[in-house]
Write a protein that holds these residues in place. Sequence first.
Motif, PDB file in Angstrom:
ATOM      1  N   THR A 155      45.234  37.312  46.450  1.00 36.68           N
ATOM      2  CA  THR A 155      44.059  36.439  46.549  1.00 36.68           C
ATOM      3  C   THR A 155      42.968  36.888  45.591  1.00 36.68           C
ATOM      4  O   THR A 155      42.349  36.063  44.896  1.00 36.68           O
ATOM      5  CB  THR A 155      43.515  36.441  47.990  1.00 36.68           C
ATOM      6  N   TYR A 156      42.729  38.195  45.544  1.00 34.21           N
ATOM      7  CA  TYR A 156      41.700  38.707  44.620  1.00 34.21           C
ATOM      8  C   TYR A 156      42.052  38.395  43.171  1.00 34.21           C
ATOM      9  O   TYR A 156      41.194  37.949  42.396  1.00 34.21           O
ATOM     10  CB  TYR A 156      41.539  40.219  44.793  1.00 34.21           C
ATOM     11  N   GLN A 157      43.295  38.602  42.797  1.00 30.21           N
ATOM     12  CA  GLN A 157      43.691  38.363  41.408  1.00 30.21           C
ATOM     13  C   GLN A 157      43.640  36.885  41.035  1.00 30.21           C
ATOM     14  O   GLN A 157      43.419  36.554  39.869  1.00 30.21           O
ATOM     15  CB  GLN A 157      45.086  38.949  41.159  1.00 30.21           C
ATOM     16  N   LYS A 158      43.819  36.007  42.013  1.00 34.91           N
ATOM     17  CA  LYS A 158      43.654  34.577  41.740  1.00 34.91           C
ATOM     18  C   LYS A 158      42.190  34.242  41.461  1.00 34.91           C
ATOM     19  O   LYS A 158      41.878  33.419  40.599  1.00 34.91           O
ATOM     20  CB  LYS A 158      44.170  33.756  42.919  1.00 34.91           C
ATOM     21  N   ASN A 159      41.299  34.872  42.218  1.00 31.65           N
ATOM     22  CA  ASN A 159      39.868  34.613  42.052  1.00 31.65           C
ATOM     23  C   ASN A 159      39.276  35.347  40.859  1.00 31.65           C
ATOM     24  O   ASN A 159      38.302  34.877  40.260  1.00 31.65           O
ATOM     25  CB  ASN A 159      39.116  35.018  43.327  1.00 31.65           C
ATOM     26  N   TYR A 160      39.849  36.510  40.525  1.00 37.65           N
ATOM     27  CA  TYR A 160      39.328  37.328  39.418  1.00 37.65           C
ATOM     28  C   TYR A 160      40.488  37.766  38.538  1.00 37.65           C
ATOM     29  O   TYR A 160      40.870  38.939  38.517  1.00 37.65           O
ATOM     30  CB  TYR A 160      38.580  38.551  39.958  1.00 37.65           C
ATOM     31  N   PRO A 161      41.075  36.849  37.811  1.00 33.29           N
ATOM     32  CA  PRO A 161      42.252  37.195  36.993  1.00 33.29           C
ATOM     33  C   PRO A 161      41.915  38.219  35.911  1.00 33.29           C
ATOM     34  O   PRO A 161      40.848  38.180  35.299  1.00 33.29           O
ATOM     35  CB  PRO A 161      42.654  35.851  36.383  1.00 33.29           C
ATOM     36  N   GLY A 162      42.848  39.143  35.713  1.00 32.72           N
ATOM     37  CA  GLY A 162      42.710  40.123  34.641  1.00 32.72           C
ATOM     38  C   GLY A 162      41.870  41.333  34.983  1.00 32.72           C
ATOM     39  O   GLY A 162      41.768  42.256  34.167  1.00 32.72           O
ATOM     40  N   ARG A 163      41.276  41.357  36.185  1.00 29.88           N
ATOM     41  CA  ARG A 163      40.448  42.513  36.555  1.00 29.88           C
ATOM     42  C   ARG A 163      41.350  43.637  37.082  1.00 29.88           C
ATOM     43  O   ARG A 163      42.399  43.374  37.667  1.00 29.88           O
ATOM     44  CB  ARG A 163      39.437  42.152  37.632  1.00 29.88           C
ATOM     45  N   PRO A 164      40.924  44.897  36.885  1.00 26.29           N
ATOM     46  CA  PRO A 164      41.757  46.020  37.350  1.00 26.29           C
ATOM     47  C   PRO A 164      41.770  46.139  38.871  1.00 26.29           C
ATOM     48  O   PRO A 164      40.763  45.898  39.532  1.00 26.29           O
ATOM     49  CB  PRO A 164      41.083  47.245  36.713  1.00 26.29           C
ATOM     50  N   VAL A 165      42.916  46.511  39.402  1.00 25.14           N
ATOM     51  CA  VAL A 165      43.084  46.738  40.835  1.00 25.14           C
ATOM     52  C   VAL A 165      43.778  48.082  41.032  1.00 25.14           C
ATOM     53  O   VAL A 165      44.825  48.332  40.432  1.00 25.14           O
ATOM     54  CB  VAL A 165      43.916  45.624  41.505  1.00 25.14           C
ATOM     55  N   HIS A 166      43.168  48.941  41.863  1.00 27.11           N
ATOM     56  CA  HIS A 166      43.758  50.239  42.180  1.00 27.11           C
ATOM     57  C   HIS A 166      43.811  50.436  43.685  1.00 27.11           C
ATOM     58  O   HIS A 166      42.964  49.918  44.409  1.00 27.11           O
ATOM     59  CB  HIS A 166      42.941  51.382  41.558  1.00 27.11           C
ATOM     60  N   LEU A 167      44.787  51.220  44.118  1.00 29.90           N
ATOM     61  CA  LEU A 167      44.876  51.657  45.504  1.00 29.90           C
ATOM     62  C   LEU A 167      44.723  53.171  45.526  1.00 29.90           C
ATOM     63  O   LEU A 167      45.392  53.874  44.755  1.00 29.90           O
ATOM     64  CB  LEU A 167      46.217  51.268  46.125  1.00 29.90           C
TER      65      LEU A 167
END
Length: 290
Positions: A136-148
């Motif tokens: 969901t986050y990547q759909k709303n903010y495509p191309g932004r970095p995501v880390h766990l």
Amino acid sequence: MSIVAANQALRLPRGAKAPSPQLPRKAKRVWSHFLHQAALRFQFATSWVSRGLGLIQPRSLNPALLEHGLTLVLPGIESESIFTYGMCDGLFEGGVPGAIRVFNWGLPFPGGYLANLTRIDRNRRRAKDLAAEIVTYQKNYPGRPVHLVAQSGGAGVAVFAAEALPDGVTIDGIVLLSGALSPTYNLTRALQKTRKGILNSHSHKDIFVLKLGTRCFGTIDRRFTHAAGCSGFELPENLSAEHQKLYAEKLCQLPWREEIGHQTHNWGGHLSSGNEAYLAKHIAPWVKSG
């Protein structure tokens, strides 16, 4: 020479001070090291007490920062706590861009401890919830970095979440702090779902929780052995050459060293792997790296 004459010869000139006894150089080093370590432990304890009393408030999620990326912090089996908020603040102080917030995957204290460790079916369901949140986050903010960034039992949920991501969806990286996964757990699927890979912070001094504890009560993937957060990950048996190359390229192991304890509040034990100073100095740079 008489005794009187000898005593007179030993007398100091008027106004002179008797020399103070000199400590051996080694004793000075030991004393200096003791004072430094005592100061670090006092700072660490003070931070815990301050958070517990509400004197230090956790930084809340700032929706405006979502534009610059998202880092999700997963607690251990103790569930969301002041310890987890310290992890978030350590990443923030280390300059990690974007929003940093907790994903509380477990059941609350006190009843949740055993269930959070042993309910692998529930943990995999929560991992799917986390994967859906990432999508969901990547759909709303495509191309932004995501880390766990996950500590202890949360390491298993983070890896399960990466494995549950749909085809074509990847994240930037996963950090495991004192992870309670078995050392031969097959990370292939999770590594394939990350751009940078997995950073595994482990310590041979994590004896009571990740060596003895997981032998008695099991790891998060239900193996009764020492955990990868103690010894590091090993190559699983019968791994193909392609997957061995994937391990070599994308699995970064960060063992605890004596100088880490001198620089930060991480003394190699289970809880200190998630303290603010350690995350700011040693974990945040990897998260920020390209």
